[in-house]
Design a protein around this motif. Sequence first.
Motif, short mmCIF file in Angstrom:
data_model
loop_
_atom_site.label_atom_id
_atom_site.label_comp_id
_atom_site.label_asym_id
_atom_site.label_seq_id
_atom_site.Cartn_x
_atom_site.Cartn_y
_atom_site.Cartn_z
N LYS A 41 -57.32 20.09 -91.49
CA LYS A 41 -58.65 20.67 -91.68
C LYS A 41 -58.54 21.97 -92.46
O LYS A 41 -57.63 22.76 -92.24
CB LYS A 41 -59.32 20.95 -90.33
N TYR A 43 -60.07 25.66 -93.56
CA TYR A 43 -60.90 26.78 -93.11
C TYR A 43 -60.98 27.75 -94.29
O TYR A 43 -59.96 28.33 -94.68
CB TYR A 43 -60.28 27.44 -91.87
N ARG A 44 -62.18 27.89 -94.86
CA ARG A 44 -62.38 28.68 -96.08
C ARG A 44 -63.11 29.97 -95.78
O ARG A 44 -64.19 29.94 -95.21
CB ARG A 44 -63.19 27.89 -97.10
N ALA A 48 -64.65 31.64 -91.29
CA ALA A 48 -64.15 30.35 -90.81
C ALA A 48 -62.72 30.49 -90.28
O ALA A 48 -62.37 29.88 -89.25
CB ALA A 48 -64.19 29.32 -91.94
N ALA A 51 -62.82 32.11 -86.82
CA ALA A 51 -63.24 31.16 -85.78
C ALA A 51 -62.07 30.24 -85.40
O ALA A 51 -61.82 29.99 -84.21
CB ALA A 51 -64.44 30.34 -86.26
N TRP A 52 -61.35 29.74 -86.41
CA TRP A 52 -60.15 28.92 -86.15
C TRP A 52 -59.11 29.72 -85.36
O TRP A 52 -58.58 29.25 -84.36
CB TRP A 52 -59.58 28.43 -87.48
#
Length: 118
Positions: A41, A43-44, A48, A51-52
């Motif tokens: 996945k 995460y950009r 983001a 949050a990850w």
Amino acid sequence: MSKQLQIPQSIAAFVEATNAHNTDEFLATLTDSAVITDEGKEYRGIAAIKAWSDEKYVGAKVTLDVVEVVNRNGKTIATVKVDGNFDKTGLPDPFLMDFHFTTDTRRIAALNIRLVGA
């Protein structure tokens, strides 16, 4: 970190912030438009990635021990022993992963986290 490895400053700062479980310092090692790929996945951007990280990285008290560093095709690949508060069922011990870093002059622009050799 194991041995005396030639680790670029931006990556050394990333590892230090990770091991200190310091979200602000961890995020400061990244460019504003950084991309982290983990478990397939993407995460950009900082929001983001935060949050990850809150769930799966800093929040899971991940620690990194760099065991090898190589430069290949414009990327720095750090093989790291990973530990932390996550489910290790079925994982090898030690659990090694390759962190494929793309850096600009001072910060990390992209990171792709993969199983060793993948």
